[in-house]
Design a protein around this motif. Structure first.
Motif, PDB file in Angstrom:
ATOM      1  N   UNK A 103       0.101 -17.837  -2.837  1.00 14.88           N
ATOM      2  CA  UNK A 103       0.269 -17.476  -2.057  1.00 14.88           C
ATOM      3  C   UNK A 103       0.209 -16.444  -1.089  1.00 14.88           C
ATOM      4  N   UNK A 104      -0.039 -17.063   0.639  1.00 10.24           N
ATOM      5  CA  UNK A 104      -0.199 -16.610   1.672  1.00 10.24           C
ATOM      6  C   UNK A 104       0.433 -15.762   2.652  1.00 10.24           C
ATOM      7  N   UNK A 105       0.320 -14.844   3.552  1.00 13.17           N
ATOM      8  CA  UNK A 105       0.389 -14.415   3.938  1.00 13.17           C
ATOM      9  C   UNK A 105       1.883 -13.905   3.791  1.00 13.17           C
ATOM     10  N   UNK A 106       2.178 -12.712   3.039  1.00 20.14           N
ATOM     11  CA  UNK A 106       2.895 -11.717   2.508  1.00 20.14           C
ATOM     12  C   UNK A 106       2.882 -10.580   3.415  1.00 20.14           C
ATOM     13  N   UNK A 107       3.215 -10.177   3.987  1.00 19.28           N
ATOM     14  CA  UNK A 107       3.037  -8.572   4.333  1.00 19.28           C
ATOM     15  C   UNK A 107       2.565  -7.617   5.755  1.00 19.28           C
ATOM     16  N   UNK A 108       2.530  -7.496   5.669  1.00 19.04           N
ATOM     17  CA  UNK A 108       1.310  -6.547   7.482  1.00 19.04           C
ATOM     18  C   UNK A 108       0.375  -7.769   7.912  1.00 19.04           C
ATOM     19  N   UNK A 109       0.319  -7.857   8.808  1.00 19.17           N
ATOM     20  CA  UNK A 109      -1.494  -8.260   9.266  1.00 19.17           C
ATOM     21  C   UNK A 109      -2.056  -7.562   9.975  1.00 19.17           C
ATOM     22  N   UNK A 110      -1.552  -5.784  10.219  1.00 21.13           N
ATOM     23  CA  UNK A 110      -2.479  -5.176  10.178  1.00 21.13           C
ATOM     24  C   UNK A 110      -2.996  -3.404   9.440  1.00 21.13           C
ATOM     25  N   UNK A 111      -3.788  -3.640   9.646  1.00 23.79           N
ATOM     26  CA  UNK A 111      -4.458  -2.624   8.032  1.00 23.79           C
ATOM     27  C   UNK A 111      -4.966  -1.405   9.279  1.00 23.79           C
ATOM     28  N   UNK A 112      -4.347  -0.456  10.587  1.00 28.41           N
ATOM     29  CA  UNK A 112      -4.160   0.516  10.560  1.00 28.41           C
ATOM     30  C   UNK A 112      -2.992   1.789  10.412  1.00 28.41           C
ATOM     31  N   UNK A 113      -3.164   2.254  10.933  1.00 27.72           N
ATOM     32  CA  UNK A 113      -2.359   4.310  10.382  1.00 27.72           C
ATOM     33  C   UNK A 113      -1.013   3.676  11.316  1.00 27.72           C
ATOM     34  N   UNK A 179      -4.674 -13.171 -10.028  1.00 27.18           N
ATOM     35  CA  UNK A 179      -5.385 -13.183  -9.306  1.00 27.18           C
ATOM     36  C   UNK A 179      -4.888 -12.244  -8.017  1.00 27.18           C
ATOM     37  N   UNK A 180      -4.561 -10.824  -8.248  1.00 24.09           N
ATOM     38  CA  UNK A 180      -3.526 -10.988  -6.722  1.00 24.09           C
ATOM     39  C   UNK A 180      -3.754  -8.911  -6.712  1.00 24.09           C
ATOM     40  N   UNK A 181      -4.074  -8.248  -5.943  1.00 23.85           N
ATOM     41  CA  UNK A 181      -4.405  -6.724  -5.766  1.00 23.85           C
ATOM     42  C   UNK A 181      -3.313  -5.881  -5.482  1.00 23.85           C
ATOM     43  N   UNK A 182      -2.152  -7.184  -5.399  1.00 24.37           N
ATOM     44  CA  UNK A 182      -0.803  -6.302  -4.987  1.00 24.37           C
ATOM     45  C   UNK A 182      -0.874  -4.879  -4.565  1.00 24.37           C
ATOM     46  N   UNK A 183      -1.493  -5.158  -2.984  1.00 26.52           N
ATOM     47  CA  UNK A 183      -1.501  -4.049  -1.790  1.00 26.52           C
ATOM     48  C   UNK A 183       0.264  -3.851  -1.699  1.00 26.52           C
ATOM     49  N   UNK A 184       0.750  -2.672  -1.961  1.00 24.14           N
ATOM     50  CA  UNK A 184       1.933  -2.927  -1.731  1.00 24.14           C
ATOM     51  C   UNK A 184       1.904  -2.686  -0.311  1.00 24.14           C
ATOM     52  N   UNK A 185       1.060  -1.590   0.511  1.00 25.31           N
ATOM     53  CA  UNK A 185       0.961  -0.849   1.923  1.00 25.31           C
ATOM     54  C   UNK A 185      -0.222  -1.504   2.562  1.00 25.31           C
ATOM     55  N   UNK A 186      -0.367  -1.918   4.037  1.00 27.11           N
ATOM     56  CA  UNK A 186      -1.872  -2.486   4.250  1.00 27.11           C
ATOM     57  C   UNK A 186      -2.158  -1.042   4.562  1.00 27.11           C
ATOM     58  N   UNK A 187      -1.932   0.104   5.060  1.00 30.59           N
ATOM     59  CA  UNK A 187      -2.622   0.794   5.962  1.00 30.59           C
ATOM     60  C   UNK A 187      -3.030   1.981   4.565  1.00 30.59           C
ATOM     61  N   UNK A 188      -2.639   1.788   3.701  1.00 30.90           N
ATOM     62  CA  UNK A 188      -2.372   2.309   1.661  1.00 30.90           C
ATOM     63  C   UNK A 188      -2.100   3.649   2.470  1.00 30.90           C
ATOM     64  N   UNK A 189      -0.724   4.219   3.499  1.00 32.69           N
ATOM     65  CA  UNK A 189       0.417   4.966   3.568  1.00 32.69           C
ATOM     66  C   UNK A 189       1.569   4.732   3.590  1.00 32.69           C
ATOM     67  N   UNK A 190       3.068   5.033   2.723  1.00 29.85           N
ATOM     68  CA  UNK A 190       3.707   4.949   3.216  1.00 29.85           C
ATOM     69  C   UNK A 190       4.797   6.883   3.017  1.00 29.85           C
ATOM     70  N   UNK A 191       5.559   6.228   4.830  1.00 32.37           N
ATOM     71  CA  UNK A 191       6.016   7.930   4.515  1.00 32.37           C
ATOM     72  C   UNK A 191       7.682   7.326   4.690  1.00 32.37           C
ATOM     73  N   UNK A 192       8.131   8.559   3.657  1.00 32.47           N
ATOM     74  CA  UNK A 192       9.567   7.993   3.520  1.00 32.47           C
ATOM     75  C   UNK A 192      10.009   9.303   4.576  1.00 32.47           C
ATOM     76  N   UNK A 221      -0.004   7.674  -0.750  1.00 29.38           N
ATOM     77  CA  UNK A 221      -0.739   7.051  -0.781  1.00 29.38           C
ATOM     78  C   UNK A 221      -1.348   6.301  -2.079  1.00 29.38           C
ATOM     79  N   UNK A 222      -1.354   5.017  -1.585  1.00 24.68           N
ATOM     80  CA  UNK A 222      -1.890   3.926  -2.521  1.00 24.68           C
ATOM     81  C   UNK A 222      -2.490   3.059  -1.889  1.00 24.68           C
ATOM     82  N   UNK A 223      -3.482   3.766  -2.332  1.00 25.07           N
ATOM     83  CA  UNK A 223      -5.175   3.292  -2.307  1.00 25.07           C
ATOM     84  C   UNK A 223      -5.347   2.189  -3.671  1.00 25.07           C
ATOM     85  N   UNK A 224      -6.294   0.731  -3.017  1.00 23.24           N
ATOM     86  CA  UNK A 224      -6.648  -0.051  -4.085  1.00 23.24           C
ATOM     87  C   UNK A 224      -7.867   0.392  -4.586  1.00 23.24           C
TER      88      UNK A 224
END
Length: 266
Positions: A103-113, A179-192, A221-224
């Motif tokens: 599975x490719x392309x799932x999620x955000x295409x940007x990693x900046x904040x 095999x998948x890192x399962x990055x839940x967020x692209x920037x490493x952060x999530x705001x609620x 903060x959700x780093x891998x």
């Protein structure tokens, strides 16, 4: 056989009323070949391949176009089977199969904040600003592969005093991996945030000062920290089974099986 199918669905997002078209393109081909080498030996092979592409896909309840993404599922399956008759009462069969999935392309295409941080609206139970998961992070491709191989012997025995026996013995090897890192967020952060303000198609998070649990703003903060090495689940199986026809009125089925599992977490 083959399939070429395209579906389009008109969708209106909740709260913002943003309208868009979601599309799926399903391309599939499969075939099977059976070849008799002679009256005692038969070979079969089959192959299946599928490419399933999704345009404007989303995860969860979203409110803006930035939360949409395009992803593709690719899958294939190859199986080969061989059967031989060694004697009138002795048959041998072997099979090997392998399945590959990605599975490719799932999620955000940007990693900046700014563009890579998803924002949750807790009051509405929605999300916006960017797509959930990361499509461009390391090991973002979700791979799920497996392989299976088995050998089986079938023996038929007929006796005058003890009836007939149909004895089957075999061994099976199965291994699957992911095999998948399962990055839940692209920037490493999530705001609620508690809530957000909607102006047309634009959404603005409302940051409320204070420490009240209901009104507070949370930053996750959700780093891998380390890339996945992939997981493996291997099963070794062996079995012995006897269908014993004692007489015309009585049939007994006697069997014995043993499995051994070996697992490594990713």
């Amino acid at each position: 056989a083959g399939r070429l199918q395209n579906n389009q669905t008109d969708i209106t997002m909740p709260y913002t009323a943003y309208n868009y078209t979601s599309e799926t393109a399903d391309k599939r081909v499969e075939g099977k070949l059976t070849y008799a080498l002679n009256t005692r030996n038969t070979f079969k092979v089959s192959y299946f391949k599928r490419n399933y592409a999704l345009t404007n896909n989303s995860f969860g309840v979203v409110m803006d176009a930035a939360s949409l993404y395009n992803n593709t599922n690719k899958e294939s399956l190859l199986a080969a089977n061989y059967q031989t008759i060694l004697a009138n009462n002795l048959f041998v069969e072997g099979q090997y199969s392998t399945r590959k999935y990605s599975n490719t392309g799932t999620g955000s295409q940007f990693t900046d904040l700014i563009k890579g941080t998803p924002i949750w609206d807790r009051q509405r139970g929605t999300r916006f600003n960017t797509a959930t998961y990361c499509a461009v992070c390391s090991n973002a491709v979700d791979r799920k592969d497996n392989v299976d191989a088995y050998a089986k012997v079938n023996y038929f025995l007929s006796t005058k005093s003890l009836g007939s026996h149909n004895i089957v013995a075999g061994f099976d090897y199965f291994n699957e991996m992911r095999m998948n890192n399962q990055n839940s967020v692209a920037s490493g952060y999530r705001v609620q945030v508690r809530e957000s303000a909607i102006v047309g198609y634009d959404i603005y998070p409302i940051i409320v000062p204070g420490s009240s649990t209901s009104s507070a703003t949370y930053m996750d903060w959700r780093p891998v920290f380390e890339d996945t090495v992939g997981n493996h689940l291997t099963t070794y199986s062996t079995f012995l089974n006897d269908v014993w026809r004692v007489n015309k009125q009585l049939t007994m089925n006697l069997g014995l099986g043993y499995d051994k599992n070996s697992t490594a977490d990713q």
